[in-house]
Design a protein around this motif. Sequence first.
Motif, PDB file in Angstrom:
ATOM      1  N   LEU A  93       0.835  -1.208   0.000  1.00 12.54           N
ATOM      2  CA  LEU A  93       0.000   0.000   0.000  1.00 12.54           C
ATOM      3  C   LEU A  93       0.866   1.254   0.000  1.00 12.54           C
ATOM      4  O   LEU A  93       0.556   2.234  -0.690  1.00 12.54           O
ATOM      5  N   LYS A  94       1.951   1.234   0.741  1.00  7.95           N
ATOM      6  CA  LYS A  94       2.874   2.380   0.756  1.00  7.95           C
ATOM      7  C   LYS A  94       3.433   2.652  -0.633  1.00  7.95           C
ATOM      8  O   LYS A  94       3.565   3.811  -1.051  1.00  7.95           O
ATOM      9  N   LEU A  95       3.758   1.587  -1.363  1.00  5.25           N
ATOM     10  CA  LEU A  95       4.267   1.751  -2.726  1.00  5.25           C
ATOM     11  C   LEU A  95       3.214   2.381  -3.634  1.00  5.25           C
ATOM     12  O   LEU A  95       3.528   3.224  -4.476  1.00  5.25           O
ATOM     13  N   MET A  96       1.973   1.959  -3.469  1.00  3.57           N
ATOM     14  CA  MET A  96       0.899   2.528  -4.278  1.00  3.57           C
ATOM     15  C   MET A  96       0.744   4.025  -4.002  1.00  3.57           C
ATOM     16  O   MET A  96       0.571   4.822  -4.935  1.00  3.57           O
ATOM     17  N   ILE A  97       0.818   4.391  -2.741  1.00  2.00           N
ATOM     18  CA  ILE A  97       0.717   5.803  -2.383  1.00  2.00           C
ATOM     19  C   ILE A  97       1.919   6.567  -2.930  1.00  2.00           C
ATOM     20  O   ILE A  97       1.782   7.689  -3.441  1.00  2.00           O
ATOM     21  N   GLU A  98       3.102   5.956  -2.858  1.00  7.00           N
ATOM     22  CA  GLU A  98       4.315   6.588  -3.387  1.00  7.00           C
ATOM     23  C   GLU A  98       4.189   6.831  -4.895  1.00  7.00           C
ATOM     24  O   GLU A  98       4.709   7.815  -5.423  1.00  7.00           O
ATOM     25  N   ARG A  99       3.454   5.946  -5.574  1.00  7.40           N
ATOM     26  CA  ARG A  99       3.255   6.093  -7.013  1.00  7.40           C
ATOM     27  C   ARG A  99       1.979   6.861  -7.348  1.00  7.40           C
ATOM     28  O   ARG A  99       1.510   6.841  -8.481  1.00  7.40           O
ATOM     29  N   LYS A 218      -4.237   0.991   8.351  1.00  3.40           N
ATOM     30  CA  LYS A 218      -5.401   1.786   8.779  1.00  3.40           C
ATOM     31  C   LYS A 218      -5.080   3.284   8.732  1.00  3.40           C
ATOM     32  O   LYS A 218      -5.885   4.082   8.240  1.00  3.40           O
ATOM     33  N   ASN A 219      -3.901   3.651   9.224  1.00  6.89           N
ATOM     34  CA  ASN A 219      -3.523   5.064   9.264  1.00  6.89           C
ATOM     35  C   ASN A 219      -3.230   5.632   7.875  1.00  6.89           C
ATOM     36  O   ASN A 219      -3.524   6.800   7.598  1.00  6.89           O
ATOM     37  N   ILE A 220      -2.650   4.812   7.002  1.00 14.51           N
ATOM     38  CA  ILE A 220      -2.403   5.251   5.619  1.00 14.51           C
ATOM     39  C   ILE A 220      -3.730   5.550   4.928  1.00 14.51           C
ATOM     40  O   ILE A 220      -3.868   6.560   4.224  1.00 14.51           O
ATOM     41  N   CYS A 221      -4.691   4.673   5.133  1.00 10.28           N
ATOM     42  CA  CYS A 221      -6.014   4.887   4.533  1.00 10.28           C
ATOM     43  C   CYS A 221      -6.648   6.173   5.055  1.00 10.28           C
ATOM     44  O   CYS A 221      -7.194   6.973   4.286  1.00 10.28           O
ATOM     45  N   ALA A 223      -5.120   8.836   6.294  1.00 11.27           N
ATOM     46  CA  ALA A 223      -4.373   9.996   5.826  1.00 11.27           C
ATOM     47  C   ALA A 223      -4.640  10.318   4.361  1.00 11.27           C
ATOM     48  O   ALA A 223      -4.525  11.471   3.938  1.00 11.27           O
ATOM     49  N   ASN A 224      -5.012   9.277   3.586  1.00 10.09           N
ATOM     50  CA  ASN A 224      -5.220   9.466   2.151  1.00 10.09           C
ATOM     51  C   ASN A 224      -6.700   9.390   1.750  1.00 10.09           C
ATOM     52  O   ASN A 224      -7.012   9.235   0.575  1.00 10.09           O
ATOM     53  N   HIS A 225      -7.568   9.504   2.742  1.00 12.41           N
ATOM     54  CA  HIS A 225      -9.025   9.540   2.517  1.00 12.41           C
ATOM     55  C   HIS A 225      -9.520   8.308   1.753  1.00 12.41           C
ATOM     56  O   HIS A 225     -10.317   8.401   0.829  1.00 12.41           O
ATOM     57  N   ILE A 226      -8.979   7.147   2.144  1.00 14.22           N
ATOM     58  CA  ILE A 226      -9.379   5.872   1.556  1.00 14.22           C
ATOM     59  C   ILE A 226     -10.311   5.162   2.529  1.00 14.22           C
ATOM     60  O   ILE A 226     -10.008   5.063   3.728  1.00 14.22           O
ATOM     61  N   ASN A 227     -11.426   4.673   2.034  1.00 13.42           N
ATOM     62  CA  ASN A 227     -12.350   3.922   2.876  1.00 13.42           C
ATOM     63  C   ASN A 227     -11.726   2.575   3.225  1.00 13.42           C
ATOM     64  O   ASN A 227     -11.447   1.763   2.346  1.00 13.42           O
ATOM     65  N   PHE A 228     -11.488   2.346   4.491  1.00 12.39           N
ATOM     66  CA  PHE A 228     -10.795   1.143   4.964  1.00 12.39           C
ATOM     67  C   PHE A 228     -11.811   0.088   5.386  1.00 12.39           C
ATOM     68  O   PHE A 228     -12.653   0.329   6.252  1.00 12.39           O
ATOM     69  N   ILE A 229     -11.739  -1.105   4.749  1.00 11.22           N
ATOM     70  CA  ILE A 229     -12.691  -2.185   5.039  1.00 11.22           C
ATOM     71  C   ILE A 229     -11.903  -3.429   5.459  1.00 11.22           C
ATOM     72  O   ILE A 229     -11.515  -4.253   4.629  1.00 11.22           O
ATOM     73  N   PRO A 230     -11.632  -3.589   6.753  1.00 10.89           N
ATOM     74  CA  PRO A 230     -10.941  -4.799   7.226  1.00 10.89           C
ATOM     75  C   PRO A 230     -11.943  -5.929   7.424  1.00 10.89           C
ATOM     76  O   PRO A 230     -13.006  -5.735   8.023  1.00 10.89           O
ATOM     77  N   ILE A 231     -11.607  -7.112   6.919  1.00 11.31           N
ATOM     78  CA  ILE A 231     -12.566  -8.225   6.901  1.00 11.31           C
ATOM     79  C   ILE A 231     -11.905  -9.529   7.337  1.00 11.31           C
ATOM     80  O   ILE A 231     -10.784  -9.843   6.926  1.00 11.31           O
TER      81      ILE A 231
END
Length: 293
Positions: A93-99, A218-221, A223-231
């Motif tokens: 996920l960090k890589l996706m945000i970096e890109r 959770k915190n990355i989501c 900070a980047n206004h991503i809806n976080f759905i843990p399942i």
Amino acid sequence: MKRFLIYTIKIIVVAIFIAVALDGIYTAIFMQSKNRGKIETVFNSKAKNYDVVILGSSRANNHFVSQMFEDKGLKTFNYGMSGGHLFEASLMLKLMIERKYDIKNVILESDLNLSSDHEAEGIAALFLPYIHNSGVIKKHFSNQENFNELYYIPFYRYIKYDAKIGIRETFFTTIHKKTTALDNLGYYPLEKHKNGNMKNNITNLNPLKHNKYYEEIKNICKANHINFIPIMTPMCENVVGMNYFDKVKKTYPEIHNYENVVVENKYFSSCGHMTDQGAKIFTARIIKDFFKK
């Protein structure tokens, strides 16, 4: 003695030169890879837009049918990695945000891997060719015990993890040999096998009270206004110790418990992994509950 020392120094210098050269060659090859696996595809990609990104281990990879989301008009890719832990999911996920990926929803398979915050060496190794080319990867590995060797000793990482990023993988990358990792929008369907392991005991498994990498995701989501759905995803009816999922819910009340949506053995390839048929039943329920239009 002097000649011996000079000879030894020359050997060391030549060895270092060869190691540096090989390190550069291997890294250059991996920097061009885009069709063998999920990690290099993300690393070598540019900004993408997704309605749904799926992260987790094989229990994400085998359980969320990407095409079913797409059929509902949701641009989706399953980045679950078989054998992976939350260490690798967080870094992905960090890589996706970096890109500069634009992601609306992240579905994280959050159940068994909450019991550990260790890396999965075999999967984590696939990030290492890029450790000198990504501040995100460098920082993520910086607290690992062997970070200095991996980062500062040329070619060490390729030798240590030869089975994953060694000469064989480098060769296949060079000739652009594809794998199935990117097929089916990242989803890997399983079949029913008569010899599948249909017994599992998770009685002694306990979720960590604070899983560092789950919290990172959770915190990355946030900070980047991503809806976080843990399942939490299903397991077969033979599992002993299913109160583990109750312990997860108590420790992480925001995680949605879907472990009992599919339970019959006929829908499982092994006790922890559903068949394609079971995955479709499960995915349909997830779409209905979270993506109703």
